[in-house]
Design a protein around this motif. Structure first.
Motif, PDB file in Angstrom:
ATOM      1  N   ASP A  26      51.300 -57.480  47.057  1.00  0.00           N
ATOM      2  CA  ASP A  26      50.023 -57.052  48.017  1.00  0.00           C
ATOM      3  C   ASP A  26      50.178 -57.952  49.385  1.00  0.00           C
ATOM      4  O   ASP A  26      49.696 -57.566  50.484  1.00  0.00           O
ATOM      5  CB  ASP A  26      48.753 -57.024  47.334  1.00  0.00           C
ATOM      6  CG  ASP A  26      48.549 -56.019  46.371  1.00  0.00           C
ATOM      7  OD1 ASP A  26      49.166 -55.001  46.631  1.00  0.00           O
ATOM      8  OD2 ASP A  26      47.740 -56.063  45.472  1.00  0.00           O
ATOM      9  N   GLU A  27      50.343 -59.079  48.879  1.00  0.00           N
ATOM     10  CA  GLU A  27      50.437 -60.146  50.407  1.00  0.00           C
ATOM     11  C   GLU A  27      51.797 -59.812  51.178  1.00  0.00           C
ATOM     12  O   GLU A  27      51.430 -60.061  52.270  1.00  0.00           O
ATOM     13  CB  GLU A  27      50.519 -61.760  49.902  1.00  0.00           C
ATOM     14  CG  GLU A  27      49.345 -62.171  48.870  1.00  0.00           C
ATOM     15  CD  GLU A  27      49.396 -61.902  47.426  1.00  0.00           C
ATOM     16  OE1 GLU A  27      50.400 -61.287  47.042  1.00  0.00           O
ATOM     17  OE2 GLU A  27      48.058 -61.569  47.059  1.00  0.00           O
ATOM     18  N   THR A  28      52.750 -59.554  50.556  1.00  0.00           N
ATOM     19  CA  THR A  28      53.896 -59.159  51.632  1.00  0.00           C
ATOM     20  C   THR A  28      54.524 -57.810  51.000  1.00  0.00           C
ATOM     21  O   THR A  28      55.357 -57.724  50.252  1.00  0.00           O
ATOM     22  CB  THR A  28      55.110 -60.212  51.229  1.00  0.00           C
ATOM     23  OG1 THR A  28      54.544 -61.686  50.999  1.00  0.00           O
ATOM     24  CG2 THR A  28      56.084 -60.069  51.989  1.00  0.00           C
ATOM     25  N   PRO A  29      53.913 -56.741  51.605  1.00  0.00           N
ATOM     26  CA  PRO A  29      54.113 -55.368  51.205  1.00  0.00           C
ATOM     27  C   PRO A  29      55.121 -54.886  51.958  1.00  0.00           C
ATOM     28  O   PRO A  29      55.364 -53.630  51.947  1.00  0.00           O
ATOM     29  CB  PRO A  29      52.786 -54.780  51.395  1.00  0.00           C
ATOM     30  CG  PRO A  29      52.048 -55.500  52.515  1.00  0.00           C
ATOM     31  CD  PRO A  29      52.637 -57.049  52.474  1.00  0.00           C
ATOM     32  N   PHE A  30      56.216 -55.391  52.712  1.00  0.00           N
ATOM     33  CA  PHE A  30      57.205 -54.999  53.414  1.00  0.00           C
ATOM     34  C   PHE A  30      58.439 -55.956  53.488  1.00  0.00           C
ATOM     35  O   PHE A  30      58.216 -57.169  53.127  1.00  0.00           O
ATOM     36  CB  PHE A  30      56.900 -54.595  54.747  1.00  0.00           C
ATOM     37  CG  PHE A  30      56.709 -55.841  55.685  1.00  0.00           C
ATOM     38  CD1 PHE A  30      57.739 -56.382  56.383  1.00  0.00           C
ATOM     39  CD2 PHE A  30      55.281 -56.666  55.672  1.00  0.00           C
ATOM     40  CE1 PHE A  30      57.396 -57.484  57.075  1.00  0.00           C
ATOM     41  CE2 PHE A  30      54.990 -57.672  56.310  1.00  0.00           C
ATOM     42  CZ  PHE A  30      56.146 -58.190  57.417  1.00  0.00           C
ATOM     43  N   PHE A  31      59.455 -55.305  53.247  1.00  0.00           N
ATOM     44  CA  PHE A  31      60.744 -56.115  53.517  1.00  0.00           C
ATOM     45  C   PHE A  31      61.496 -55.999  54.721  1.00  0.00           C
ATOM     46  O   PHE A  31      61.500 -54.624  55.183  1.00  0.00           O
ATOM     47  CB  PHE A  31      61.683 -56.130  52.270  1.00  0.00           C
ATOM     48  CG  PHE A  31      61.150 -56.902  50.908  1.00  0.00           C
ATOM     49  CD1 PHE A  31      60.718 -58.095  50.939  1.00  0.00           C
ATOM     50  CD2 PHE A  31      60.953 -56.072  49.906  1.00  0.00           C
ATOM     51  CE1 PHE A  31      60.039 -58.751  49.804  1.00  0.00           C
ATOM     52  CE2 PHE A  31      60.610 -56.808  48.753  1.00  0.00           C
ATOM     53  CZ  PHE A  31      60.054 -58.048  48.660  1.00  0.00           C
ATOM     54  N   GLN A  32      62.394 -56.855  55.382  1.00  0.00           N
ATOM     55  CA  GLN A  32      63.124 -56.464  56.539  1.00  0.00           C
ATOM     56  C   GLN A  32      64.478 -57.068  56.143  1.00  0.00           C
ATOM     57  O   GLN A  32      64.302 -58.198  55.500  1.00  0.00           O
ATOM     58  CB  GLN A  32      62.729 -57.236  57.859  1.00  0.00           C
ATOM     59  CG  GLN A  32      61.280 -56.648  58.143  1.00  0.00           C
ATOM     60  CD  GLN A  32      60.795 -57.782  59.576  1.00  0.00           C
ATOM     61  OE1 GLN A  32      60.863 -58.803  58.971  1.00  0.00           O
ATOM     62  NE2 GLN A  32      60.875 -57.345  60.489  1.00  0.00           N
ATOM     63  N   ILE A  33      65.756 -56.341  56.618  1.00  0.00           N
ATOM     64  CA  ILE A  33      66.986 -57.146  56.333  1.00  0.00           C
ATOM     65  C   ILE A  33      67.572 -57.130  57.816  1.00  0.00           C
ATOM     66  O   ILE A  33      67.483 -56.104  58.438  1.00  0.00           O
ATOM     67  CB  ILE A  33      67.719 -56.679  55.045  1.00  0.00           C
ATOM     68  CG1 ILE A  33      67.771 -55.133  55.209  1.00  0.00           C
ATOM     69  CG2 ILE A  33      67.374 -57.382  53.563  1.00  0.00           C
ATOM     70  CD1 ILE A  33      68.774 -54.569  54.052  1.00  0.00           C
ATOM     71  N   GLY A  34      68.561 -57.901  57.742  1.00  0.00           N
ATOM     72  CA  GLY A  34      69.246 -57.708  59.140  1.00  0.00           C
ATOM     73  C   GLY A  34      68.596 -58.620  60.317  1.00  0.00           C
ATOM     74  O   GLY A  34      67.661 -59.662  60.177  1.00  0.00           O
ATOM     75  N   GLU A  35      68.557 -57.932  61.578  1.00  0.00           N
ATOM     76  CA  GLU A  35      68.065 -58.703  62.671  1.00  0.00           C
ATOM     77  C   GLU A  35      66.381 -58.515  62.560  1.00  0.00           C
ATOM     78  O   GLU A  35      66.019 -57.660  63.231  1.00  0.00           O
ATOM     79  CB  GLU A  35      68.678 -58.079  64.010  1.00  0.00           C
ATOM     80  CG  GLU A  35      67.953 -58.593  65.176  1.00  0.00           C
ATOM     81  CD  GLU A  35      68.297 -60.048  65.305  1.00  0.00           C
ATOM     82  OE1 GLU A  35      67.692 -60.842  64.740  1.00  0.00           O
ATOM     83  OE2 GLU A  35      69.329 -60.580  65.927  1.00  0.00           O
ATOM     84  N   ALA A  36      65.624 -59.153  61.747  1.00  0.00           N
ATOM     85  CA  ALA A  36      64.514 -59.146  61.590  1.00  0.00           C
ATOM     86  C   ALA A  36      63.318 -59.532  62.637  1.00  0.00           C
ATOM     87  O   ALA A  36      62.195 -59.288  62.615  1.00  0.00           O
ATOM     88  CB  ALA A  36      63.925 -59.563  60.182  1.00  0.00           C
ATOM     89  N   LYS A  37      63.630 -60.522  63.291  1.00  0.00           N
ATOM     90  CA  LYS A  37      62.885 -61.398  64.004  1.00  0.00           C
ATOM     91  C   LYS A  37      62.190 -60.621  65.076  1.00  0.00           C
ATOM     92  O   LYS A  37      60.651 -60.683  65.262  1.00  0.00           O
ATOM     93  CB  LYS A  37      63.500 -62.597  64.587  1.00  0.00           C
ATOM     94  CG  LYS A  37      63.984 -63.435  63.496  1.00  0.00           C
ATOM     95  CD  LYS A  37      64.212 -64.769  63.693  1.00  0.00           C
ATOM     96  CE  LYS A  37      64.733 -65.852  62.817  1.00  0.00           C
ATOM     97  NZ  LYS A  37      65.123 -67.119  63.221  1.00  0.00           N
ATOM     98  N   TYR A  38      62.741 -59.950  65.840  1.00  0.00           N
ATOM     99  CA  TYR A  38      62.210 -59.096  67.126  1.00  0.00           C
ATOM    100  C   TYR A  38      61.032 -58.372  66.581  1.00  0.00           C
ATOM    101  O   TYR A  38      60.180 -58.342  67.528  1.00  0.00           O
ATOM    102  CB  TYR A  38      63.267 -58.428  67.969  1.00  0.00           C
ATOM    103  CG  TYR A  38      64.344 -59.622  68.579  1.00  0.00           C
ATOM    104  CD1 TYR A  38      64.106 -60.332  69.592  1.00  0.00           C
ATOM    105  CD2 TYR A  38      65.653 -59.297  67.828  1.00  0.00           C
ATOM    106  CE1 TYR A  38      65.220 -61.136  70.018  1.00  0.00           C
ATOM    107  CE2 TYR A  38      66.586 -60.099  68.563  1.00  0.00           C
ATOM    108  CZ  TYR A  38      66.383 -60.867  69.699  1.00  0.00           C
ATOM    109  OH  TYR A  38      67.442 -61.819  70.150  1.00  0.00           O
ATOM    110  N   GLY A  39      61.376 -57.543  65.643  1.00  0.00           N
ATOM    111  CA  GLY A  39      60.685 -56.332  65.305  1.00  0.00           C
ATOM    112  C   GLY A  39      59.585 -56.725  64.220  1.00  0.00           C
ATOM    113  O   GLY A  39      58.677 -56.229  63.700  1.00  0.00           O
TER     114      GLY A  39
END
Lengths: 243, 243
Positions: free
Chosen positions: A143-156
């Motif tokens: 619930d604290e981190t309900p999403f993941f990003q991979i690759g070029e994650a920082k800008y978005g």
């Protein structure tokens, strides 16, 4: 590079991935980075991949091949009893693929790495999502981190941190990811359209919506041009600085 | 890590830098990353640093020491005839410092690297800004790219791309950078308050405003909390997505 995001909503799961792959700026092409296996009524599994293309293609082919004629080729992700076991199997397969490449080219170990987002649901369990590391280990959404990003994650990332809410609808979450992807695409040439979008409604055990948006998609264009103006207006509403 | 931004406005130059330095998450402290040399009425030079702290401190000390008693210690940045020559001298000094560390620890070459933003004006020339690489070479701002970032640049870049305009006032540009810094600080622990801000009014040949903002600064707080709401409202104004 690549940009993929997986969101866990109360309503289900949302996956979005770009399709650009490149080995240097003079060698790029399109490739799908989102792969789905489903047994309607029983399980739904989606995998998104970032990293070395030879590694991720080999991984997906192995998972796919082993899921066919399962009597002869177990273990398979179509037979694992829980999403946790699917994540273990995918992680182990990823480690196997990277290990094989490393064995022949020890000096370039890091080149064969890949990261994955795995999401889905198997009857008897909740719909969930995992971030799988090149080492084969993984973490699950909370619930604290309900999403993941991979690759070029920082800008978005900043826009997701600020706006994402697990109570969002599928439509709103796609709109949010569209802004996040647009910020990334504007900042990094190695992330590019078209974008693949997929949703999974919790407890449906089947693929939800599946869409591919192209450069000339009207909605994408309206977000891409509208967000600049919206941001400028938002900026105007903030209090002015005075020295 | 670090986050520094330099903007070239029509009105002059704006510099903003964070103050966090760390060697691992359990070893962090505050350090200034913005350094100014001025000869009122004749030249104004500001340098911001990102990278290995031993390298950047040594660089600044060398530049500073060589600028004192210039008769005995030339070349000095206080005697160079143009900003271009200052950039060459700073680049050469950076290369010298990194080279000395590399000579004793060849396996860890990349560890001693640093990047710099150099801005200022010398009588007879325009106010300008340079991005200096660890190799000592550099690029100058242009109308197409009127700003530079060093350190953890990605999180805070999209808002600058969308909102920055060279015709902005100093106050508005500080407000913009505040949003950019806030997005970065929220996303990366290795960038932290307080923030140092400095302005230089073109053709003034003296330091403009100089401010340090702390965690409990009211204006920073209002931006940090206000931007989340402003973003949500901006997001609401965009057209909805429909499958």
């Amino acid at each position: 590079m690549t940009y993929c995001v997986g969101l866990r909503l109360n309503a289900g799961l949302v996956f979005m991935s770009d399709t650009r792959t490149n080995a240097g700026v003079d060698n790029f092409s399109k490739t799908k980075k989102m792969f789905t296996w489903a047994v309607p009524g029983e399980r739904f599994i989606t995998l998104m991949t970032a990293g070395n293309l030879a590694t991720t293609q080999s991984l997906v082919s192995l998972l796919d091949e082993r899921s066919k004629a399962p009597k002869h080729r177990s273990p398979t992700i179509l037979k694992q009893p829980t999403m946790f076991e699917v994540a273990r199997l995918v992680g182990a397969t990823l480690k196997e693929v990277i290990g094989e490449s490393n064995a022949t080219a020890k000096d370039e170990t890091s080149k064969f790495r890949a990261s994955l987002i795995l999401g889905g649901q198997i009857k008897g369990g909740a719909s969930t999502m995992f971030f799988i590391y090149p080492e084969g280990n993984f973490v699950e959404v909370t619930d604290e981190t309900p999403f993941f990003q991979i690759g070029e994650a920082k800008y978005g990332k900043p826009i997701i941190i600020r706006v994402f809410d697990q109570k969002m609808s599928f439509n709103d979450s796609v709109k949010l990811l569209m802004v996040s992807f647009d910020s990334t695409i504007k900042s990094n040439l190695s992330v590019g359209l078209p974008i693949d979008i997929q949703t999974y409604e919790a407890d449906s055990f089947k693929i939800g919506h599946q869409v591919r948006l192209d450069e000339d998609d009207e909605y994408y264009q309206s977000i891409s041009s509208g967000w600049g103006n919206a941001l400028k207006q938002a900026f105007e509403t903030l209090p002015s600085f005075k020295f």
